[in-house]
Design an enzyme around this catalytic site. Structure first.
Site, PDB file in Angstrom:
ATOM      1  N   TYR A   1     -26.236 -31.532  23.653  1.00  0.00           N
ATOM      2  CA  TYR A   1     -26.034 -32.856  24.278  1.00  0.00           C
ATOM      3  C   TYR A   1     -27.174 -33.731  24.426  1.00  0.00           C
ATOM      4  O   TYR A   1     -27.359 -35.038  24.182  1.00  0.00           O
ATOM      5  CB  TYR A   1     -24.879 -32.997  25.535  1.00  0.00           C
ATOM      6  CG  TYR A   1     -23.715 -32.475  25.371  1.00  0.00           C
ATOM      7  CD1 TYR A   1     -22.724 -33.243  24.606  1.00  0.00           C
ATOM      8  CD2 TYR A   1     -23.312 -31.348  25.927  1.00  0.00           C
ATOM      9  CE1 TYR A   1     -21.496 -32.735  24.390  1.00  0.00           C
ATOM     10  CE2 TYR A   1     -21.819 -30.988  25.703  1.00  0.00           C
ATOM     11  CZ  TYR A   1     -20.987 -31.806  25.062  1.00  0.00           C
ATOM     12  OH  TYR A   1     -19.781 -31.527  24.765  1.00  0.00           O
TER      13      TYR A   1
ATOM     14  N   HIS B   1     -28.104 -33.927  17.928  1.00  0.00           N
ATOM     15  CA  HIS B   1     -27.123 -34.098  17.024  1.00  0.00           C
ATOM     16  C   HIS B   1     -27.808 -35.160  15.918  1.00  0.00           C
ATOM     17  O   HIS B   1     -27.226 -35.375  14.887  1.00  0.00           O
ATOM     18  CB  HIS B   1     -25.918 -34.737  17.400  1.00  0.00           C
ATOM     19  CG  HIS B   1     -25.108 -33.641  18.032  1.00  0.00           C
ATOM     20  ND1 HIS B   1     -25.587 -32.910  19.514  1.00  0.00           N
ATOM     21  CD2 HIS B   1     -24.121 -32.822  17.723  1.00  0.00           C
ATOM     22  CE1 HIS B   1     -24.666 -31.909  19.615  1.00  0.00           C
ATOM     23  NE2 HIS B   1     -23.810 -31.923  18.885  1.00  0.00           N
TER      24      HIS B   1
ATOM     25  N   SER C   1     -21.195 -29.031  16.034  1.00  0.00           N
ATOM     26  CA  SER C   1     -21.385 -30.335  17.015  1.00  0.00           C
ATOM     27  C   SER C   1     -20.929 -29.387  18.563  1.00  0.00           C
ATOM     28  O   SER C   1     -19.845 -28.898  18.370  1.00  0.00           O
ATOM     29  CB  SER C   1     -20.781 -31.439  16.755  1.00  0.00           C
ATOM     30  OG  SER C   1     -19.343 -31.619  17.326  1.00  0.00           O
ATOM     31  N   ASP C   2     -21.552 -29.774  19.365  1.00  0.00           N
ATOM     32  CA  ASP C   2     -20.789 -29.738  20.751  1.00  0.00           C
ATOM     33  C   ASP C   2     -19.675 -30.701  20.708  1.00  0.00           C
ATOM     34  O   ASP C   2     -19.584 -31.783  20.177  1.00  0.00           O
ATOM     35  CB  ASP C   2     -21.874 -29.816  21.858  1.00  0.00           C
ATOM     36  CG  ASP C   2     -21.300 -28.976  23.104  1.00  0.00           C
ATOM     37  OD1 ASP C   2     -20.225 -28.646  23.051  1.00  0.00           O
ATOM     38  OD2 ASP C   2     -22.462 -28.936  23.762  1.00  0.00           O
ATOM     39  N   TYR C   3     -18.840 -30.505  21.784  1.00  0.00           N
ATOM     40  CA  TYR C   3     -17.521 -31.095  21.644  1.00  0.00           C
ATOM     41  C   TYR C   3     -17.778 -32.645  21.943  1.00  0.00           C
ATOM     42  O   TYR C   3     -18.523 -32.925  23.224  1.00  0.00           O
ATOM     43  CB  TYR C   3     -16.417 -30.855  22.970  1.00  0.00           C
ATOM     44  CG  TYR C   3     -15.484 -29.548  22.410  1.00  0.00           C
ATOM     45  CD1 TYR C   3     -16.093 -28.647  21.360  1.00  0.00           C
ATOM     46  CD2 TYR C   3     -14.310 -29.125  22.863  1.00  0.00           C
ATOM     47  CE1 TYR C   3     -15.426 -27.578  21.091  1.00  0.00           C
ATOM     48  CE2 TYR C   3     -13.639 -28.217  22.803  1.00  0.00           C
ATOM     49  CZ  TYR C   3     -14.186 -27.275  21.547  1.00  0.00           C
ATOM     50  OH  TYR C   3     -13.320 -26.431  21.234  1.00  0.00           O
TER      51      TYR C   3
END
Length: 827
Positions: A324, A333, A355-357
């Protein structure tokens, strides 16, 4: 040409030299009811019967041919895919599966699936099928092992038989310390596993977790976390293996090997490992989750990138999750340098990035938490993430819903999607999902949470327990000398699993474990004493502090019980609510202070004042500043979160059924004002405080035993080596006590004079040994140039500089626990 329906095979560029070929044989076909339907045959123009050749069955497409190498199957499949089908492979459903795939009970809903995935549409992944049908407040408590296996079979069958090309889905799950699902075996949290200093045990545990998850239909674990935790205020410390890059990398490699095995996946017992969070998530500004990582490029490479590099190049990790946070103003990202230049080009990574959530959304602004504001809207976020190299968006379709539009408008090129889809398809082939995708629900029901796995979880819990203090030999307690024992404290009789946990079949509290161990021979009394928070579950958003008056009433009650006892065990620390992932503005878990919450110190003072022997047992996800506790009580056991067998392991340690041998994986600070407190600091970093001590309360690598050990003088196999050569350090260790015990022999290295400043010491090797009373063992620790001596010099070149290196060996990172010898590296 952009925007066309398919990409000619000649334009697909895949470096076949970089792929690992699938070596395992495919198992037998699935039962008839679960076999995917073949594609409809190609229909030729009718010709007169007299001119028509003899009919031949249509050959299956190459990607359906299990005998072909996976790389050729990927190339064939990509050439057949439309732009829309490619975009679908870069999307996932998680919470959206309640609308698109399952009914209220969590069973597959064909009508919903047909309505949501019309015209042969597909999806790349399905997130966490284990939580299907669970209430929103308890998303890990849904499916039984059998129920999840049946669900994943049904969902997979739908996508194989009802989409144009029959591309299977990957099911991903959380497996931080066991599969975070109903009935899954829950072993100690990663920060607790760090205390074991035992890579072999970690590999064994994650081999078990992989089997439990795969038996239910899982293909990818969003684990392990190889962040280096340098900020104790951060609520996600519990997810890491500690503060040291070498320890984190060794345990991270072990976890990856446990999950992935030999990467053939032939026995259907392994899953893809996902290294996270890439990168520098473990030292957020102010200790607040997702905050910027303000570190130099040299620190970034030597501390934070090093664990990922090791687990990818030495462990073979197939997937990586971007983090993040931002580094030097660029969110991970959207960071092409990080995800393309370093990860793929420099390290040769050929797997895929998830990707992270919701993190791609956060490249712009996400109202529930925060945003980086490097994108004006979700379309821009989508383009940034694709260009950076994020293969798939988790957890639900969001920014990547704009993929087709951005290709049609020539913002993105279709070949950019091809490049990102190819490795995900490749591992679907290598997992066997096109050929044998189904699992046996009976096997899942039999092995998940079984007795053998329960015993392994108990073995791990025993290795975690760390003895921090034992003045006067208070521990172990002798049941023969006790008539009544008081078990007191807010953590004495509650579930202590930590974050990202499911609901295991067994869950033993401290009180239950002590009562079971004593078997009625000693009277066991209990009082909560005070509360940490009201409720205190990991999922509960609101944190409610207890009423002081009620706490003091409970303290008075605890004192009345303690007065009846011969000894007191008090269980303290934090709970899952006060040290956890802060995933939103209404769900926080980072702290500005590290002392014990509420009236816990007040409770301890009152108990010590009784004059009875007091043993403190700590449970927490981060190191707490326990200065007052450490001064007040004679004995302290640090347990972090021990998993489902917590109470059994604690009871066995208290009564000497085993000898604690855990070591601290992170330094314990005296207060939040003493941060940073990690041991591998630079020479100028700890000059001194007015009126205070710069040293940690308990140092990294520290842990006592019920026995004693003597360390002989260290020696080097070769005292002088050339820059490319290796040597080894040796030390004799003797158990000088009357009990068998384990010791972790630790080797630290320091370059005494260097072109750039170097840490005062860095862990570069360790070995865990078990010794009987009077037994001596010789420990040998390898010193190799790349792992132990090299660093990034003034020109940012990773080199070994000639000169003198101090080799320090002993039982912890504390200077008084180490002996030194000098190694000379010649030009």
């Amino acid at each position: 040409m952009v925007g066309r329906k398919g990409t000619p095979a000649a334009e697909i560029k895949i470096d076949t030299r970089a792929w690992v070929f699938f070596l395992g044989s495919f198992p037998a076909p699935p039962p008839a009811g679960l076999r995917p339907s073949p594609l409809p045959p190609f229909r030729m123009k009718k010709t007169p019967r007299s001119r028509r050749p003899a009919a031949k069955p249509a050959a299956p497409p190459a990607y359906k041919n299990a005998a072909l190498p996976a790389e050729k199957r990927v190339k064939d499949l990509l050439a057949r895919m439309t732009l829309a089908e490619k975009a679908e492979q870069m999307r996932c459903v998680w919470q959206d599966k309640a609308r698109t795939l399952v009914d209220e009970q969590g069973s597959f809903d064909l009508a919903k699936a047909q309505a949501a995935f019309k015209h042969g549409r597909a999806i790349g992944q399905v997130g966490r099928p284990s939580d299907a049908g669970a209430p929103a407040a308890t998303p890990a408590f849904g499916q039984t092992a059998r129920g999840m296996a049946e669900l994943t079979n049904a969902v997979q069958k739908f996508f194989l038989e009802n989409t144009r090309l029959g591309i299977p889905v990957i099911f991903h799950e959380e497996c931080l310390h066991g599969h975070a699902a109903r009935e899954g075996t829950s072993f100690p949290q990663p920060i607790a596993l760090g205390a074991t200093f035992n890579p072999a045990l970690v590999e064994e545990l994650f081999t078990m977790a992989a089997w439990e998850a795969r038996a239910r239909g899982t293909h990818q674990a969003l684990t392990p976390v190889v962040d280096v935790a340098r900020e104790p205020r951060w609520g996600r410390v519990e997810e890491t293996y500690g503060e040291d890059p070498w320890l984190v990398s060794r345990l991270g490699i072990a976890a990856v090997r446990g999950f992935q095995g030999d990467r053939t996946f032939a026995d259907k017992r392994r899953v893809i490992a996902t290294m996270k969070h890439f990168v520098a998530h473990g030292e957020p500004e102010g200790g607040q989750n997702c905050a910027p990582a303000n570190v130099s490029l040299r620190v970034l490479r030597e501390v934070f990138l090093s664990t990922f590099k090791a687990t990818i190049q030495q462990g073979g990790a197939i997937s990586v999750m971007a983090s993040y946070n931002e580094v030097d103003g660029v969110p991970s990202h959207a960071n092409r340098w990080l995800l393309r230049d370093v990860l793929r080009k420099e390290w040769g990574f050929k797997g895929f990035v998830v990707s992270d959530y919701y993190a791609i959304w956060e490249l712009g602004f996400r109202p529930a938490t925060h945003g980086h504001n490097v994108a004006a809207d979700k379309k821009e976020s989508c383009a940034l993430a694709v260009r950076a190299g994020v293969n798939i968006e988790l957890p639900d379709p969001d920014c990547y819903l704009h993929l087709e539009e951005l290709v049609r408008k020539k913002v993105l090129k279709e070949r950019e999607l091809d490049e990102l889809i190819a490795p995900m398809l490749l591992w679907k082939f290598k997992l066997g999902l096109f050929d044998d995708p189904y699992v046996d629900p009976a096997v899942a029901a039999r092995i998940v949470g079984c007795d053998a796995h329960r015993q392994l979880a108990l073995k791990a819990a025993r290795e975690v327990v760390t003895l921090l203090k034992n003045d006067g030999g208070v521990l172990p307690l002798d049941p023969k000398k006790l008539q009544t024992l008081a078990v007191i404290g807010p953590n004495a009789h509650r579930s202590l699993l930590g974050g990202y946990s499911g609901v295991p079949k067994h869950n033993v509290t401290v009180l239950d474990g002590i009562r079971a161990r004593l078997g009625g021979r000693v009277k066991v009394l209990h009082s909560e004493g005070c509360k940490i928070t009201v409720g205190g579950s990991w999922q509960q958003d609101e944190v409610v502090l207890p009423d002081p008056a009620e706490d003091r009433r409970q303290i008075a009650e605890a004192l009345a019980i303690a007065a009846q006892a011969d000894a007191i065990v008090v269980a303290l620390g934090e709970n899952e609510q006060t040290s956890r992932e802060a995933w939103g503005l209404t769900h926080l878990g980072d702290r500005a202070r590290l002392d014990l919450i509420g009236r816990q110190n007040e409770l301890v003072r009152a108990l010590v004042a009784t004059g009875k022997p007091v043993v403190a047992v700590l449970f927490h996800g981060r190191p707490n500043a326990i200065t007052e506790l450490a001064e007040a009580v004679p004995a302290i056991l640090d347990c972090w979160y021990l998993g489902q067998e917590c109470g059994t392991a604690v009871a066995e340690a208290l009564f000497g059924d085993f000898n604690p041998g855990g070591k601290l994986p992170i330094s314990v600070p005296r207060s939040a004002g003493h941060l940073p407190v990690y041991y591998n600091h630079k020479p100028s970093a700890r000059r001194g405080y007015l009126f205070d001590d710069t040293r940690p309360l308990f140092p990294f690598g520290f842990g006592l035993s019920y026995t004693t050990f003597a360390f002989g003088p260290p020696r080097l196999k070769k005292k002088k080596i050339k820059r490319g050569e290796s040597t080894s350090a040796l030390m004799d260790v003797t158990n000088t006590g009357k009990r068998a015990g384990t010791e972790v022999v630790q080797m630290y290295v320091r370059d005494l004079v260097s072109s750039v400043t170097r840490p005062v010491k860095e862990l570069k090797g360790f070995q865990k040994i078990t010794l009987a009373p009077g037994e001596t063992k010789t420990v040998t620790l390898e010193i190799t140039p790349q792992d132990a001596l090299a660093f990034y010099d003034v020109n940012m070149k990773f080199v070994v500089e000639p000169g003198k290196f101090e080799i320090m060996i002993g039982s912890s990172s504390r200077d008084s626990d180490l002996q030194k010898i000098t190694l000379t590296v010649l030009p």
